[in-house]
Design a protein around this motif. Sequence first.
Motif, PDB file in Angstrom:
ATOM      1  N   VAL A  86     -26.262  24.699   2.221  1.00 21.12           N
ATOM      2  CA  VAL A  86     -25.195  23.820   2.964  1.00 21.12           C
ATOM      3  C   VAL A  86     -25.648  22.174   2.518  1.00 21.12           C
ATOM      4  CG1 VAL A  86     -24.744  22.814   5.208  1.00 21.12           C
ATOM      5  CG2 VAL A  86     -25.050  25.129   4.966  1.00 21.12           C
ATOM      6  N   ALA A  87     -26.879  21.840   2.209  1.00 23.16           N
ATOM      7  CA  ALA A  87     -27.166  20.709   1.901  1.00 23.16           C
ATOM      8  C   ALA A  87     -26.675  20.097   0.556  1.00 23.16           C
ATOM      9  CB  ALA A  87     -28.877  20.575   1.744  1.00 23.16           C
ATOM     10  N   LYS A  88     -26.431  21.339  -0.436  1.00 17.48           N
ATOM     11  CA  LYS A  88     -25.865  20.948  -1.704  1.00 17.48           C
ATOM     12  C   LYS A  88     -24.509  20.538  -1.696  1.00 17.48           C
ATOM     13  CE  LYS A  88     -28.968  24.121  -4.082  1.00 17.48           C
ATOM     14  NZ  LYS A  88     -29.074  25.355  -4.856  1.00 17.48           N
ATOM     15  N   PHE A  89     -23.796  20.799  -0.528  1.00 16.09           N
ATOM     16  CA  PHE A  89     -22.421  20.142  -0.248  1.00 16.09           C
ATOM     17  C   PHE A  89     -22.283  18.886   0.638  1.00 16.09           C
ATOM     18  CE2 PHE A  89     -22.252  24.936  -1.193  1.00 16.09           C
ATOM     19  CZ  PHE A  89     -21.282  25.020  -2.178  1.00 16.09           C
ATOM     20  N   LEU A  90     -23.251  18.386   0.886  1.00 17.91           N
ATOM     21  CA  LEU A  90     -23.444  17.308   1.609  1.00 17.91           C
ATOM     22  C   LEU A  90     -23.303  15.948   0.502  1.00 17.91           C
ATOM     23  CD1 LEU A  90     -25.979  18.091   4.492  1.00 17.91           C
ATOM     24  CD2 LEU A  90     -23.387  18.022   4.524  1.00 17.91           C
ATOM     25  N   PRO A  91     -22.198  15.181   0.756  1.00 24.34           N
ATOM     26  CA  PRO A  91     -22.002  13.964   0.007  1.00 24.34           C
ATOM     27  C   PRO A  91     -23.334  12.963   0.162  1.00 24.34           C
ATOM     28  CG  PRO A  91     -20.401  14.108   1.054  1.00 24.34           C
ATOM     29  CD  PRO A  91     -21.130  15.147   1.699  1.00 24.34           C
ATOM     30  N   LEU A  92     -24.226  13.237   1.253  1.00 21.10           N
ATOM     31  CA  LEU A  92     -25.509  12.514   1.189  1.00 21.10           C
ATOM     32  C   LEU A  92     -26.399  12.855   0.300  1.00 21.10           C
ATOM     33  CD1 LEU A  92     -27.214  10.335   2.576  1.00 21.10           C
ATOM     34  CD2 LEU A  92     -27.592  11.601   4.643  1.00 21.10           C
ATOM     35  N   SER A  93     -26.510  14.433   0.133  1.00 22.13           N
ATOM     36  CA  SER A  93     -27.432  14.905  -0.712  1.00 22.13           C
ATOM     37  C   SER A  93     -27.413  14.319  -1.975  1.00 22.13           C
ATOM     38  CB  SER A  93     -27.423  16.526  -0.725  1.00 22.13           C
ATOM     39  OG  SER A  93     -27.638  16.832   0.661  1.00 22.13           O
ATOM     40  N   HIS A  94     -26.283  14.339  -2.577  1.00 24.14           N
ATOM     41  CA  HIS A  94     -25.848  13.828  -3.759  1.00 24.14           C
ATOM     42  C   HIS A  94     -26.168  12.284  -3.958  1.00 24.14           C
ATOM     43  CE1 HIS A  94     -23.834  17.396  -5.481  1.00 24.14           C
ATOM     44  NE2 HIS A  94     -23.502  17.572  -4.203  1.00 24.14           N
ATOM     45  N   ALA A  95     -25.760  11.519  -2.972  1.00 24.55           N
ATOM     46  CA  ALA A  95     -26.190   9.985  -3.106  1.00 24.55           C
ATOM     47  C   ALA A  95     -27.573   9.740  -2.970  1.00 24.55           C
ATOM     48  CB  ALA A  95     -25.516   9.430  -1.737  1.00 24.55           C
ATOM     49  N   LEU A  96     -28.434  10.746  -2.080  1.00 25.77           N
ATOM     50  CA  LEU A  96     -29.884  10.436  -2.071  1.00 25.77           C
ATOM     51  C   LEU A  96     -30.645  10.902  -3.315  1.00 25.77           C
ATOM     52  CD1 LEU A  96     -30.839  11.417   1.213  1.00 25.77           C
ATOM     53  CD2 LEU A  96     -30.901   9.025   0.327  1.00 25.77           C
ATOM     54  N   ALA A  97     -29.913  11.928  -4.167  1.00 27.97           N
ATOM     55  CA  ALA A  97     -30.484  12.348  -5.306  1.00 27.97           C
ATOM     56  C   ALA A  97     -30.348  11.281  -6.417  1.00 27.97           C
ATOM     57  CB  ALA A  97     -29.981  13.618  -5.707  1.00 27.97           C
ATOM     58  N   LEU A  98     -28.955  10.802  -6.424  1.00 30.30           N
ATOM     59  CA  LEU A  98     -28.549   9.595  -7.360  1.00 30.30           C
ATOM     60  C   LEU A  98     -29.617   8.385  -7.148  1.00 30.30           C
ATOM     61  CD1 LEU A  98     -25.023   9.897  -7.476  1.00 30.30           C
ATOM     62  CD2 LEU A  98     -26.332   9.959  -9.504  1.00 30.30           C
ATOM     63  N   MET A  99     -29.650   8.012  -5.895  1.00 22.68           N
ATOM     64  CA  MET A  99     -30.440   6.711  -5.618  1.00 22.68           C
ATOM     65  C   MET A  99     -31.726   7.001  -6.018  1.00 22.68           C
ATOM     66  SD  MET A  99     -29.075   5.935  -1.729  1.00 22.68           S
ATOM     67  CE  MET A  99     -27.579   5.976  -1.378  1.00 22.68           C
ATOM     68  N   ARG A 100     -32.608   8.058  -5.902  1.00 18.72           N
ATOM     69  CA  ARG A 100     -33.803   8.310  -6.231  1.00 18.72           C
ATOM     70  C   ARG A 100     -34.088   8.406  -7.860  1.00 18.72           C
ATOM     71  NH1 ARG A 100     -34.255  12.162  -1.638  1.00 18.72           N
ATOM     72  NH2 ARG A 100     -35.625  10.629  -0.136  1.00 18.72           N
ATOM     73  N   TYR A 101     -33.007   8.960  -8.349  1.00 19.42           N
ATOM     74  CA  TYR A 101     -32.973   8.852  -9.895  1.00 19.42           C
ATOM     75  C   TYR A 101     -32.850   7.573 -10.495  1.00 19.42           C
ATOM     76  CZ  TYR A 101     -31.110   9.624 -14.826  1.00 19.42           C
ATOM     77  OH  TYR A 101     -30.979   9.753 -16.056  1.00 19.42           O
ATOM     78  N   GLY A 102     -32.006   6.506  -9.730  1.00 15.91           N
ATOM     79  CA  GLY A 102     -31.948   5.142 -10.269  1.00 15.91           C
ATOM     80  C   GLY A 102     -32.984   4.255  -9.799  1.00 15.91           C
ATOM     81  N   LEU A 103     -33.567   4.448  -8.737  1.00 19.29           N
ATOM     82  CA  LEU A 103     -34.887   3.653  -8.385  1.00 19.29           C
ATOM     83  C   LEU A 103     -36.225   4.350  -8.509  1.00 19.29           C
ATOM     84  CD1 LEU A 103     -34.180   2.040  -4.790  1.00 19.29           C
ATOM     85  CD2 LEU A 103     -33.493   1.004  -7.065  1.00 19.29           C
ATOM     86  N   LEU A 104     -36.186   5.610  -8.844  1.00 20.01           N
ATOM     87  CA  LEU A 104     -37.631   6.223  -8.928  1.00 20.01           C
ATOM     88  C   LEU A 104     -37.678   6.778 -10.428  1.00 20.01           C
ATOM     89  CD1 LEU A 104     -38.094   7.679  -5.575  1.00 20.01           C
ATOM     90  CD2 LEU A 104     -38.757   5.292  -6.198  1.00 20.01           C
TER      91      LEU A 104
END
Length: 277
Positions: free
Chosen positions: A212-230
């Motif tokens: 279910v989490a894989k289909f949440l837009p927030l999951s993708h947004a957080l993964a992108l944010m961590r990829y960007g900042l961390l």
Amino acid sequence: MSTLDIALRTTSPRARRLSPLVTLAQRRFQLTARTPRELVVPLLTPIMFAAVIAPALMTALHTATSYEAFVAVGTVGLLIPLNTMFSGLSVIVDRESGAQRELLTAPIPRSSLVLGNLVVALATTSLQLAVLIAVALARGIHFHTTAGGVLWFVGAAGLFAVGMYGVAEILAARVPKQEEYIARVPAIAIVPWFLAGALFPITALPTFLSWVAKFLPLSHALALMRYGLLQDSSGLHNIWGMSGPTTMAALSLGLVGGFAVLLSIAATRVFTRSATS
């Protein structure tokens, strides 16, 4: 004749295109952030997570110091939905006791009202995100990023905020009372945050919830944010299961972008229908 009508008649054709949006955004900002308190209060919970709870969890769970940065970025996924949803609450107030009826009679597209509200929601959210990151840095939390990483973060945060404000506008148009609106905020803004990998990877969830989490837009947004900042692509890998981080980031950005576009279009249509009914 309203102030907006006068402004439209006294400006040049070129300026007339932007004048309604500027006027509406200024008006919305005055209603939304009349005092510094209205900007600061929504920051208290995310700052508490970034400055207090993240270090406490790191100590209690005996995790690496990078966990502080992990949770700090995760709090962005709480701040954006809360701020945009409460921005939507002001739409109901404006409809019930404000000047929305007068504005609906002005010779401007109905979509301009939604866009003006969105501009203010993005501006206040951006300010709060900047303060949140500044507090995290002051707390000693380290981010490992590059110029390209900042762009990934800004793109993910901005598009997710646009989509969430679309949700807020739709809910405000559908729900007649403030009390009903507030009662639905936790289910929309907070519950997904616990499932989207804010405090722990989505792979730690039970199998069904992990899917279910894989289909949440927030999951993708957080993964992108961590990829960007961390420079951490593990969140993207947990979603896509691929090896190329740039490809996975592009896919997630496309999904969050689609979420933003679809919800913005839906919000405009729902607002227009509710305004004419």
